[in-house]
Scaffold this motif. Structure first.
Motif, PDB file in Angstrom:
ATOM      1  N   THR A  63     -10.600   5.994   1.399  1.00  0.00           N
ATOM      2  CA  THR A  63     -10.074   4.625   1.475  1.00  0.00           C
ATOM      3  C   THR A  63     -11.042   3.676   2.164  1.00  0.00           C
ATOM      4  O   THR A  63     -10.870   2.461   2.092  1.00  0.00           O
ATOM      5  CB  THR A  63      -8.724   4.574   2.227  1.00  0.00           C
ATOM      6  OG1 THR A  63      -8.955   4.754   3.633  1.00  0.00           O
ATOM      7  CG2 THR A  63      -7.755   5.625   1.723  1.00  0.00           C
ATOM      8  N   ALA A 116      -0.520   3.015  -2.012  1.00  0.00           N
ATOM      9  CA  ALA A 116      -0.856   1.593  -2.058  1.00  0.00           C
ATOM     10  C   ALA A 116      -2.331   1.402  -2.386  1.00  0.00           C
ATOM     11  O   ALA A 116      -2.700   0.510  -3.167  1.00  0.00           O
ATOM     12  CB  ALA A 116      -0.512   0.931  -0.721  1.00  0.00           C
ATOM     13  N   TRP A 117      -3.186   2.263  -1.817  1.00  0.00           N
ATOM     14  CA  TRP A 117      -4.621   2.170  -2.070  1.00  0.00           C
ATOM     15  C   TRP A 117      -4.936   2.445  -3.541  1.00  0.00           C
ATOM     16  O   TRP A 117      -5.730   1.720  -4.164  1.00  0.00           O
ATOM     17  CB  TRP A 117      -5.365   3.171  -1.172  1.00  0.00           C
ATOM     18  CG  TRP A 117      -6.810   3.296  -1.486  1.00  0.00           C
ATOM     19  CD1 TRP A 117      -7.831   2.530  -1.002  1.00  0.00           C
ATOM     20  CD2 TRP A 117      -7.413   4.243  -2.380  1.00  0.00           C
ATOM     21  NE1 TRP A 117      -9.035   2.942  -1.531  1.00  0.00           N
ATOM     22  CE2 TRP A 117      -8.804   3.986  -2.389  1.00  0.00           C
ATOM     23  CE3 TRP A 117      -6.921   5.279  -3.180  1.00  0.00           C
ATOM     24  CZ2 TRP A 117      -9.698   4.729  -3.150  1.00  0.00           C
ATOM     25  CZ3 TRP A 117      -7.803   6.020  -3.947  1.00  0.00           C
ATOM     26  CH2 TRP A 117      -9.176   5.744  -3.930  1.00  0.00           C
ATOM     27  N   HIS A 119      -3.214   1.992  -6.087  1.00  0.00           N
ATOM     28  CA  HIS A 119      -2.730   0.927  -6.969  1.00  0.00           C
ATOM     29  C   HIS A 119      -3.429  -0.407  -6.699  1.00  0.00           C
ATOM     30  O   HIS A 119      -3.076  -1.417  -7.311  1.00  0.00           O
ATOM     31  CB  HIS A 119      -1.219   0.766  -6.824  1.00  0.00           C
ATOM     32  CG  HIS A 119      -0.437   1.892  -7.433  1.00  0.00           C
ATOM     33  ND1 HIS A 119      -0.498   2.209  -8.777  1.00  0.00           N
ATOM     34  CD2 HIS A 119       0.423   2.800  -6.875  1.00  0.00           C
ATOM     35  CE1 HIS A 119       0.285   3.245  -9.028  1.00  0.00           C
ATOM     36  NE2 HIS A 119       0.848   3.622  -7.892  1.00  0.00           N
ATOM     37  N   ASP A 120      -4.412  -0.411  -5.818  1.00  0.00           N
ATOM     38  CA  ASP A 120      -5.179  -1.630  -5.515  1.00  0.00           C
ATOM     39  C   ASP A 120      -6.535  -1.548  -6.216  1.00  0.00           C
ATOM     40  O   ASP A 120      -7.445  -0.865  -5.741  1.00  0.00           O
ATOM     41  CB  ASP A 120      -5.376  -1.760  -3.999  1.00  0.00           C
ATOM     42  CG  ASP A 120      -6.187  -2.991  -3.623  1.00  0.00           C
ATOM     43  OD1 ASP A 120      -6.568  -3.771  -4.522  1.00  0.00           O
ATOM     44  OD2 ASP A 120      -6.461  -3.171  -2.412  1.00  0.00           O
ATOM     45  N   PRO A 121      -6.700  -2.214  -7.353  1.00  0.00           N
ATOM     46  CA  PRO A 121      -7.960  -2.086  -8.105  1.00  0.00           C
ATOM     47  C   PRO A 121      -9.144  -2.742  -7.403  1.00  0.00           C
ATOM     48  O   PRO A 121     -10.300  -2.483  -7.766  1.00  0.00           O
ATOM     49  CB  PRO A 121      -7.648  -2.797  -9.431  1.00  0.00           C
ATOM     50  CG  PRO A 121      -6.564  -3.777  -9.082  1.00  0.00           C
ATOM     51  CD  PRO A 121      -5.745  -3.128  -8.004  1.00  0.00           C
ATOM     52  N   ARG A 122      -8.903  -3.558  -6.391  1.00  0.00           N
ATOM     53  CA  ARG A 122     -10.003  -4.267  -5.735  1.00  0.00           C
ATOM     54  C   ARG A 122     -10.771  -3.372  -4.769  1.00  0.00           C
ATOM     55  O   ARG A 122     -11.975  -3.568  -4.576  1.00  0.00           O
ATOM     56  CB  ARG A 122      -9.459  -5.480  -4.971  1.00  0.00           C
ATOM     57  CG  ARG A 122      -8.751  -6.515  -5.847  1.00  0.00           C
ATOM     58  CD  ARG A 122      -7.957  -7.486  -4.991  1.00  0.00           C
ATOM     59  NE  ARG A 122      -6.908  -6.776  -4.250  1.00  0.00           N
ATOM     60  CZ  ARG A 122      -6.132  -7.343  -3.345  1.00  0.00           C
ATOM     61  NH1 ARG A 122      -6.283  -8.635  -3.065  1.00  0.00           N
ATOM     62  NH2 ARG A 122      -5.195  -6.642  -2.716  1.00  0.00           N
ATOM     63  N   GLU A 123     -10.111  -2.403  -4.156  1.00  0.00           N
ATOM     64  CA  GLU A 123     -10.743  -1.574  -3.134  1.00  0.00           C
ATOM     65  C   GLU A 123     -11.459  -0.394  -3.803  1.00  0.00           C
ATOM     66  O   GLU A 123     -10.846   0.572  -4.251  1.00  0.00           O
ATOM     67  CB  GLU A 123      -9.696  -1.055  -2.141  1.00  0.00           C
ATOM     68  CG  GLU A 123     -10.251  -0.781  -0.743  1.00  0.00           C
ATOM     69  CD  GLU A 123     -11.382   0.223  -0.708  1.00  0.00           C
ATOM     70  OE1 GLU A 123     -12.505  -0.159  -0.320  1.00  0.00           O
ATOM     71  OE2 GLU A 123     -11.163   1.384  -1.099  1.00  0.00           O
ATOM     72  N   GLN A 124     -12.774  -0.482  -3.893  1.00  0.00           N
ATOM     73  CA  GLN A 124     -13.585   0.538  -4.560  1.00  0.00           C
ATOM     74  C   GLN A 124     -14.778   0.944  -3.688  1.00  0.00           C
ATOM     75  O   GLN A 124     -15.784   1.442  -4.193  1.00  0.00           O
ATOM     76  CB  GLN A 124     -14.115  -0.018  -5.897  1.00  0.00           C
ATOM     77  CG  GLN A 124     -13.053  -0.481  -6.862  1.00  0.00           C
ATOM     78  CD  GLN A 124     -12.490   0.650  -7.707  1.00  0.00           C
ATOM     79  OE1 GLN A 124     -13.063   1.721  -7.801  1.00  0.00           O
ATOM     80  NE2 GLN A 124     -11.348   0.403  -8.324  1.00  0.00           N
ATOM     81  N   LYS A 136      -9.380   4.889 -10.666  1.00  0.00           N
ATOM     82  CA  LYS A 136      -8.248   5.135  -9.773  1.00  0.00           C
ATOM     83  C   LYS A 136      -7.008   5.704 -10.484  1.00  0.00           C
ATOM     84  O   LYS A 136      -6.383   6.633  -9.963  1.00  0.00           O
ATOM     85  CB  LYS A 136      -7.901   3.873  -8.998  1.00  0.00           C
ATOM     86  CG  LYS A 136      -8.774   3.649  -7.769  1.00  0.00           C
ATOM     87  CD  LYS A 136      -8.212   2.524  -6.927  1.00  0.00           C
ATOM     88  CE  LYS A 136      -8.926   2.404  -5.595  1.00  0.00           C
ATOM     89  NZ  LYS A 136      -8.325   1.371  -4.738  1.00  0.00           N
TER      90      LYS A 136
END
Length: 239
Positions: A63, A116-117, A119-124, A136
């Motif tokens: 994460t 939650a992580w 399902h968050d496409p921005r955090e890569q 993801k």
């Protein structure tokens, strides 16, 4: 006669369906508010030499940040699991080896943070390091991240091997780092060197001798069988 057979068959089907439904039910979340009330034991109280590298207490994890629920780099397990793991460590130490532990009991809130992580496409931020060949959504579909985790039941541990034969313990080459998501992390994956395969087998055999079963998609992931309390999850913080 036909009527009685049909009735018996219907009853058997209903009983099977009910059993399947019960098996699929999520564990209840214990109302315990601290480790002692939950029956969780810090591993170093029974195995002082064991090495800890609790990744979710810091930013060195998939994460890229400390995970909710981890307030300290500590390893808690239900008492029978901690005692079994201490025996594994003692077995290995007698031969010049040891364990490095990456994760133990995992609070329910941490599992929810993983969901939650994912399902968050921005955090890569860690994709290139820990899931370079997967997107993801595949992490969920392929079983690397789950809505519920055996870790939350206090019976599952993630770990690797140390070579302590020279006195200074060195991390052994297992073929990937902890929490590498991909086929190469599968315990029996092809393409490993002889040494990497041997190291995985050494860990597998050491854990199996004390009742731990491996999750085949992750060489580091082991659960004590039978679980002491498979129907209960915990959400007390790791501190």
């Amino acid at each position: 006669m036909t009527s009685r057979i049909c009735t018996s068959l219907a009853l058997a089907i209903a009983l099977t369906a009910a059993a399947t439904s019960r098996a699929a039910e999520p564990p209840r979340v214990s109302p315990a508010t601290d480790a002692a009330a939950a029956g969780l034991v810090e591993i170093r109280t029974v195995s002082p030499q064991i090495q800890l590298d609790i990744r979710y207490a810091g930013a060195n994890n998939f994460t890229g940040a400390p995970v909710p629920g981890y307030q300290a780099p500590a390893c808690y397990l239900l008492a029978p699991v901690a005692q079994a793991l201490a025996k594994v460590e003692a077995d290995l130490r007698s031969a010049g080896y040891g364990l490095r532990v990456y994760d133990c009991y995992r609070p329910v809130r941490a599992v929810q943070a993983f969901m939650a992580w994912v399902h968050d496409p921005r955090e890569q931020s860690r994709k290139a390091v820990q899931y370079p060949d997967l997107d993801k959504p595949q992490l969920l579909a392929d079983g690397y991240i789950a809505e519920r985790s055996g870790h939350s039941r206090g019976a599952t541990v993630d770990l690797g091997l140390l070579d302590c034969r020279t006195g200074a313990c060195v991390v052994m080459d297992m073929g990937t780092d902890f929490d590498f998501f991909g086929v190469r992390a599968h315990t029996e994956t092809p393409g490993l060197t002889r040494a990497q395969r041997g190291n995985r087998q050494q860990l597998l055999q050491a854990m199996a001798r004390r009742g731990f079963a491996n999750y085949p998609q992750e060489w580091w992931h082991y659960t004590l069988r039978p679980e002491p309390d498979p129907g209960t999850a915990y959400d007390v913080p790791v501190q």
